[in-house]
Design an enzyme around this catalytic site. Structure first.
Site, mmCIF file in Angstrom:
data_model
loop_
_atom_site.group_PDB
_atom_site.id
_atom_site.type_symbol
_atom_site.label_atom_id
_atom_site.label_comp_id
_atom_site.label_asym_id
_atom_site.label_seq_id
_atom_site.Cartn_x
_atom_site.Cartn_y
_atom_site.Cartn_z
ATOM 1 C CB CYS A 74 -0.921 -0.002 1.220
ATOM 2 S SG CYS A 74 -2.086 -1.378 1.277
ATOM 3 C CB ALA A 75 3.622 1.829 -2.364
ATOM 4 C CB ALA A 76 0.143 6.048 -2.847
ATOM 5 N N GLY A 89 6.855 7.428 0.291
ATOM 6 C CA GLY A 89 7.951 7.769 1.187
ATOM 7 C C GLY A 89 8.661 6.546 1.747
ATOM 8 C CE LYS A 90 5.303 4.352 6.674
ATOM 9 N NZ LYS A 90 4.423 5.411 6.117
ATOM 10 C CG ASP A 147 -7.461 -4.568 -3.708
ATOM 11 O OD1 ASP A 147 -6.741 -5.035 -2.800
ATOM 12 O OD2 ASP A 147 -8.660 -4.288 -3.543
ATOM 13 C CG ASP A 189 2.364 2.367 6.106
ATOM 14 O OD1 ASP A 189 2.477 2.250 7.335
ATOM 15 O OD2 ASP A 189 2.121 3.457 5.546
ATOM 16 C CB CYS A 200 0.246 6.577 10.966
ATOM 17 S SG CYS A 200 -1.123 6.846 9.813
#
Length: 456
Positions: free
Chosen positions: A266-268, A271-272, A317, A335, A388
């Protein structure tokens, strides 16, 4: 925008837009400041203070407004409601602005935007508050969810949840931290420079700023009192990224190695993903997947700026990746979409937009994504789950439920010894997991769990 627009005008427009559109105020604020003709840092600082402060303290301000407006704040035109909130915020929370000036400026805005009756109402409400200010005094030590919600301006359901999870003392510390402005933190790109060199260059460019190494991330830098770092040439050249210190720990806990094959599920906005590629020394392969088409381009743009060629991006997905991807990654980072309760300092709107029901639906989604991620990890590989938020249902309880259903995975507590001493001493450590609360390091609240898929 024309140069006659004051800091208060811009702040009010942002508050109105955030309320009408449901957009995050931090994005609206950045856009408005970039387009404005405000050159004095004090004016730009006032816009930021008024926007974030008014939103942070919303339910305390509405408590006052509802007792001063005959039919309550909900009966007012939305822009008048926002103007009263902003005016009362200055009177109650900003000692540096004289009360007379706050009333005068707020009434002036009412006159310029509405008819005489509105300016009269605004004037009456603000002056009534000043005359009767003691009516809204709160206990010096609030001790129940209602008075705590008013004293620290959090929704009562959120106060109860934090007290249940962490106890009243810690809940108060978290809420106080949520109301403090966040620092700017940077992540050094080791493919371009080292942290010491970057610190020296930033001190040269911003002699008035405080620039110091992070105590919790080996690539992190804490920056305060300077300009907008996204406009500095070193940013465009890829020397650093803007990222919270807690968030930096995700890649450090995962600890990918050069030559690995990895997936960020779930990359967008990326940053990670970029941090993982930096730690891999741009060697190996890293697939960045995200379901949101409009965000996929952000990952590619960020990777290009940082000079990271191993990142390949796809819109997908995670739950629907092709079967041939199963069991093919040395590591998978999930994430996960979450309630975001750990980033309230940066996005105060979260306090008022989230509901307990939304947390429940997110727990179901996270469970499905964890199941999908588990299938993609090679035997002997690593799965890192992060959020988060500070909500146990999304964190420790989610991981415990996963491990109970997938016995081939086990916690990996060994990485804890690699964490900085300050983190080991202050964060909440579990069996292979780490929970950071906002007050511990004045960073975002974050949860990270490192899991291994056993061989055989």
């Amino acid at each position: 925008m024309n140069n006659k627009r004051t800091a208060r005008d811009i702040a009010l427009d942002i508050l109105i837009a955030a309320d009408e559109r449901g957009a995050y105020s931090n994005l609206l604020l950045n856009d408005a400041l970039e387009k404005s003709r405000l050159t004095d840092p004090r004016d730009r600082g006032l816009v930021t203070e008024l926007v974030y402060g008014t939103i942070q303290r919303r339910n305390t301000l509405d408590w006052i407004i509802d007792s001063l407006v005959r039919k309550g704040g909900h009966s007012l035109d939305p822009w008048v409601h926002q103007l009263l909130r902003m005016g009362l915020y200055q009177l109650r929370f900003l000692d540096k602005i004289p009360s007379r000036a706050a009333v005068h400026e707020t009434v002036g805005q009412a006159k310029s935007r509405g008819h005489k009756g509105i300016s009269g109402l605004v004037n009456g409400v603000l002056r009534s508050y000043l005359r009767r200010v003691r009516e809204w005094e709160l206990p010096a030590e609030p001790d129940n969810s209602r008075t705590l919600a008013l004293a620290y301006s959090h929704p009562e359901w959120m106060v109860r949840r934090m007290m249940e999870a962490y106890g009243q003392e810690t809940a108060v510390q978290v809420m106080a931290a949520n109301n403090r402005p966040p620092a700017i933190t940077l992540r050094t790109n080791p493919m371009k420079t080292d942290r010491e060199t970057l610190i020296d260059r930033l001190k040269e460019a911003y002699p008035q700023a405080e620039v110091a190494p992070s105590s919790i991330s080996e690539q992190g830098i804490v920056f305060s009192g300077g300009g907008n770092l996204a406009f500095h040439p070193l940013y465009r050249e890829g020397w650093y990224s803007v990222q919270d210190e807690s968030s930096m720990l995700v890649a450090e806990v995962l600890d990918p190695q050069p030559g690995n094959r990895g997936l960020d599920g779930c990359a967008a906005p990326g940053g990670k993903t970029a941090h993982l590629a930096e730690r891999m020394k741009n060697q190996g392969s890293l697939l960045a997947s995200d379901i949101h088409e409009h965000k996929v381009g952000l990952i590619e743009t960020n990777a290009a700026r940082l000079g990271l060629s191993i990142i390949k991006v796809c819109r997908a997905d995670l739950r629907e990746l092709p079967d041939e991807a199963a069991g093919s990654f040395d590591f998978v980072l999930l994430d996960a979409p979450c309630s975001g309760l750990g980033v309230i300092r940066r996005k105060p709107d979260i306090k008022w937009s989230k509901t307990p029901q939304e947390v429940d639906s997110l727990v179901r989604l996270q469970r499905e994504l964890l199941e999908a991620a588990a299938k993609l990890v090679l035997p002997g590989g690593t799965l890192v789950y992060s959020t988060c938020t500070m909500e146990p249902r999304e964190n420790e309880e989610q991981v415990a439920d996963f491990l109970a259903r997938y016995p081939e995975f086990c916690p990996d507590p060994a990485y804890l010894n690699k964490l900085p001493g300050t983190v080991r001493e202050q964060a909440i450590l579990g069996d292979g997991s780490l929970q950071i609360l906002p007050h511990q390091f004045n960073s975002d609240g974050f949860f990270i769990a490192r899991l291994l898929r056993q061989e055989g």
